[in-house]
Write a protein that holds these residues in place. Structure first.
Motif, PDB file in Angstrom:
ATOM      1  N   GLU A   1       0.841  -1.184   0.000  1.00  0.00           N
ATOM      2  CA  GLU A   1       0.000   0.000   0.000  1.00  0.00           C
ATOM      3  C   GLU A   1       0.882   1.242   0.000  1.00  0.00           C
ATOM      4  O   GLU A   1       2.016   1.219   0.449  1.00  0.00           O
ATOM      5  N   LYS A   2       0.336   2.339  -0.503  1.00  0.00           N
ATOM      6  CA  LYS A   2       1.103   3.579  -0.531  1.00  0.00           C
ATOM      7  C   LYS A   2       0.884   4.332   0.780  1.00  0.00           C
ATOM      8  O   LYS A   2      -0.142   4.155   1.439  1.00  0.00           O
ATOM      9  N   PRO A   3       1.846   5.163   1.171  1.00  0.00           N
ATOM     10  CA  PRO A   3       1.658   5.974   2.375  1.00  0.00           C
ATOM     11  C   PRO A   3       0.474   6.917   2.196  1.00  0.00           C
ATOM     12  O   PRO A   3       0.167   7.344   1.088  1.00  0.00           O
ATOM     13  N   GLU A   4      -0.201   7.222   3.295  1.00  0.00           N
ATOM     14  CA  GLU A   4      -1.372   8.100   3.262  1.00  0.00           C
ATOM     15  C   GLU A   4      -1.155   9.283   4.201  1.00  0.00           C
ATOM     16  O   GLU A   4      -0.673   9.118   5.325  1.00  0.00           O
ATOM     17  N   ILE A   5      -1.525  10.465   3.747  1.00  0.00           N
ATOM     18  CA  ILE A   5      -1.410  11.671   4.559  1.00  0.00           C
ATOM     19  C   ILE A   5      -2.586  11.726   5.537  1.00  0.00           C
ATOM     20  O   ILE A   5      -3.740  11.637   5.129  1.00  0.00           O
ATOM     21  N   LEU A   6      -2.260  11.879   6.821  1.00  0.00           N
ATOM     22  CA  LEU A   6      -3.274  11.966   7.865  1.00  0.00           C
ATOM     23  C   LEU A   6      -3.434  13.390   8.378  1.00  0.00           C
ATOM     24  O   LEU A   6      -4.544  13.821   8.690  1.00  0.00           O
ATOM     25  N   ILE A   7      -2.302  14.084   8.499  1.00  0.00           N
ATOM     26  CA  ILE A   7      -2.291  15.473   8.985  1.00  0.00           C
ATOM     27  C   ILE A   7      -1.373  16.261   8.071  1.00  0.00           C
ATOM     28  O   ILE A   7      -0.263  15.824   7.761  1.00  0.00           O
ATOM     29  N   HIS A   8      -1.836  17.434   7.640  1.00  0.00           N
ATOM     30  CA  HIS A   8      -1.022  18.290   6.793  1.00  0.00           C
ATOM     31  C   HIS A   8      -1.115  19.709   7.332  1.00  0.00           C
ATOM     32  O   HIS A   8      -2.204  20.288   7.390  1.00  0.00           O
ATOM     33  N   ASN A   9       0.023  20.258   7.770  1.00  0.00           N
ATOM     34  CA  ASN A   9       0.076  21.608   8.350  1.00  0.00           C
ATOM     35  C   ASN A   9      -0.978  21.796   9.433  1.00  0.00           C
ATOM     36  O   ASN A   9      -1.691  22.805   9.475  1.00  0.00           O
ATOM     37  N   GLY A  10      -1.080  20.821  10.331  1.00  0.00           N
ATOM     38  CA  GLY A  10      -1.984  20.911  11.470  1.00  0.00           C
ATOM     39  C   GLY A  10      -3.430  20.568  11.180  1.00  0.00           C
ATOM     40  O   GLY A  10      -4.256  20.542  12.090  1.00  0.00           O
ATOM     41  N   LYS A  11      -3.758  20.295   9.927  1.00  0.00           N
ATOM     42  CA  LYS A  11      -5.142  19.979   9.564  1.00  0.00           C
ATOM     43  C   LYS A  11      -5.287  18.473   9.361  1.00  0.00           C
ATOM     44  O   LYS A  11      -4.562  17.873   8.577  1.00  0.00           O
ATOM     45  N   LEU A  12      -6.249  17.902  10.059  1.00  0.00           N
ATOM     46  CA  LEU A  12      -6.490  16.466   9.975  1.00  0.00           C
ATOM     47  C   LEU A  12      -7.341  16.134   8.766  1.00  0.00           C
ATOM     48  O   LEU A  12      -8.270  16.870   8.444  1.00  0.00           O
ATOM     49  N   ASP A  13      -7.027  15.028   8.127  1.00  0.00           N
ATOM     50  CA  ASP A  13      -7.827  14.515   7.017  1.00  0.00           C
ATOM     51  C   ASP A  13      -8.796  13.492   7.610  1.00  0.00           C
ATOM     52  O   ASP A  13      -8.494  12.311   7.714  1.00  0.00           O
TER      53      ASP A  13
END
Length: 173
Positions: A93-105
């Motif tokens: 599986e590919k890595p997944e972004i959970l938090i970006h610049n303090g903003k949660l997905d």
């Protein structure tokens, strides 16, 4: 070589491929965060598939042949993964972004079933107290959560989602 041993090799390969597929379908998060129930599950699965691999042959030779077949298959699979990018993408599986610049997905967190407690634990392990202090939080392909903190901002990368998912209302900043 005895025909029974070829049967053991074939059964071992089938069980290995089944287990590989089952782990791939259950998700990468399960690989890095084993709890008591997961350890019990692994022990029960290993016991349940033992007979499927060796059949009625409970001899030392039968067990060693099954183990050798598994080691060889694992070695060959790793070599193939290294050389074949298409197969590697299919299996890993590919890595997944959970938090970006303090903003949660929240959509991604919900899809991956990552709880607020798990995310906060990963942040504490990286010495981060607040979501706002996280530049980038990712679920890596091995199931671990990586946290990058510090000042400054990261450039935004947008990923298209194929499905809409319910949000995880328990996560807050």
């Amino acid at each position: 070589m005895n025909l029974l041993y070829f049967d053991i090799i074939g059964r071992s390969v089938a069980v290995y491929l089944f287990m590989l597929l089952a782990i791939r379908l259950t998700g990468k998060k399960e690989l890095s965060q084993l709890n008591t129930a997961d350890v019990v599950l692994i022990l029960l699965i290993s016991n349940s598939v033992q007979n499927a691999m060796v059949g009625t042959d409970t001899s030392l030779a039968g067990g060693l042949i099954a183990a050798a077949a598994l080691f060889l298959l694992n070695y060959l699979l790793k070599k193939w993964l290294f050389k074949n990018e298409k197969f590697r993408r299919l299996l890993n599986e590919k890595p997944e972004i959970l938090i970006h610049n303090g903003k949660l997905d929240f959509d991604m967190l919900s899809r991956l079933s990552i709880t607020n407690e798990e995310l906060q634990e990963a942040m504490r392990e990286h010495g981060v107290e607040r979501y706002a202090d996280v530049k980038l939080g990712m679920l890596e392909s091995d199931g671990n959560i990586s946290i990058i903190s510090g000042s400054g901002t990261l450039k935004h990368t947008q990923f298209k989602r194929k499905h809409s998912h319910k949000t995880l209302g328990t996560l807050d900043n």
